[in-house]
Design an enzyme around this catalytic site. Sequence first.
Site, PDB file in Angstrom:
ATOM      1  CB  SER A 195      -7.759  31.285  59.227  1.00  0.00           C
ATOM      2  OG  SER A 195      -7.854  31.897  60.581  1.00  0.00           O
TER       3      SER A 195
ATOM      4  CE  LYS B 128      -5.521  30.599  62.049  1.00  0.00           C
ATOM      5  NZ  LYS B 128      -6.717  30.236  62.715  1.00  0.00           N
TER       6      LYS B 128
ATOM      7  CE1 TYR C 107      -2.581  33.795  63.607  1.00  0.00           C
ATOM      8  CE2 TYR C 107      -4.120  35.210  64.731  1.00  0.00           C
ATOM      9  CZ  TYR C 107      -4.029  34.199  63.956  1.00  0.00           C
ATOM     10  OH  TYR C 107      -4.798  33.325  63.553  1.00  0.00           O
TER      11      TYR C 107
ATOM     12  CE1 TYR D 274      -9.869  27.573  61.874  1.00  0.00           C
ATOM     13  CE2 TYR D 274     -11.489  28.088  60.839  1.00  0.00           C
ATOM     14  CZ  TYR D 274     -10.327  28.192  61.122  1.00  0.00           C
ATOM     15  OH  TYR D 274      -9.719  29.374  60.778  1.00  0.00           O
TER      16      TYR D 274
ATOM     17  CB  VAL E 231     -13.188  34.606  59.319  1.00  0.00           C
ATOM     18  CG1 VAL E 231     -13.377  33.638  60.387  1.00  0.00           C
ATOM     19  CG2 VAL E 231     -11.876  35.624  59.644  1.00  0.00           C
TER      20      VAL E 231
END
Length: 425
Positions: free
Chosen positions: A62, A65, A188, A240, A258
């Site tokens: 992530s 992103k 992705y 998050y 992660v």
Amino acid sequence: MKTPIPEYLLEVLDGTQDGGAVASYIPELARVNPDRLAAALCMSDGRLYTAGDADVRFTIQSISKPFVYALAVQERGLDEVLKRIGVEPSGETFNSASLDPHTQRPDNPMVNIGAIATHALVRPDATVAERVEHIRAGLSAFAGRELELDLNVCSSELETAFRNLSLAYLVRSVGGFEQDPRGIVEGYTHQCSLLVDARDLAVMAMTLANAGINPVTKERVVDEAVAQQVLSVMTTCGMYDATGDWMTQVGIPAKSGVGGGIIGALPGQVGAAVFSPRLDDVGNSVRGVQAFERFSKDMGMHLLQAPPLSRDVVRRAGVRESNHGPVHAIELQGPLRFSSTERVLRRLQDIPEDTNGVALDLTRVSSVDDVSRRMLMEGLRRLRLEGHPVYFVDPKSAIPDRDLGDGSYPTEAESLDELGLTGLA
């Protein structure tokens, strides 16, 4: 002298406490060595400091992103991206099937549903392979070296990508993109499977913190406004549903993954990265969070910690002798921003009427933003209208445009001595 910074980084890592567990919902990630631990700092000139397993590569996950979001905003423009993806914290888990009830957009690009929509905005007419290669090249430019894919992790993630597929179909159902959802999820997943190490992440973070210019290659990767937009969204959404705790305790725009990585980007100062695979309940590296808490406390890295710019901008001020009589000389230092330049204007406001001139010395000024430039030049223009000769010392061109606003310019010199200002009156 050997710099003590690597030893400091090692001290920080040794002071973190173990806890959490590796990501087990992706079979390949469940097999990583949970004891890996690394930290890296990248400075604005590209200097790198590392400690621990800084050469060990892992998948970016992530942390990709914000960088793909940067590519999308750079290519499509912010207004176009905002039509498809919001910038509000979701308040839900990173893989939640959540759309804004009013706009039918994903809440932000840092949660999975928003990141999938972001991926679809990059080269929307390209094939899956072409888009993946374009994103790989873009993230390589952020890292300053060619990044590679971990095909084993990618295949493992694709075998269990049911949740992401459902998110892609949800976004497609409300017109968030036009492509086949399966191809978007495939691309992705490749994006998340790029291999990086702590050094790469620190350089990538510093590229954002450096207004879009890679500090190592000196290449402009994205525009300054794009970098600012990305950092803004990282500030509010990057960690998050622990972002509130993060911003109060650490205070650095950040993003986690992660795979165990965390990046932090402090504008104009440093790009930081920590790698430790064990995660907490919201998916952030346990030891990574602890290390950043220590960095913030030790180095004063909290974004909202007030800098002493306005107090220290005037290095020295006083009246100097010249062939024409006493001249008021003001020597400035450091970066000039609104608050610090306001202090300078106060000094200019107090110039005595019987002064035979005003000299402003910017030799030790490191940078000047646009509003400060306009404030200074307007102040000098008004002084000249009041009858004061105006002198300007700026050998490093901290202010390239020295127009006083009416097509005229102050008298310039390389130093106060060159102006004949030889000492205090």
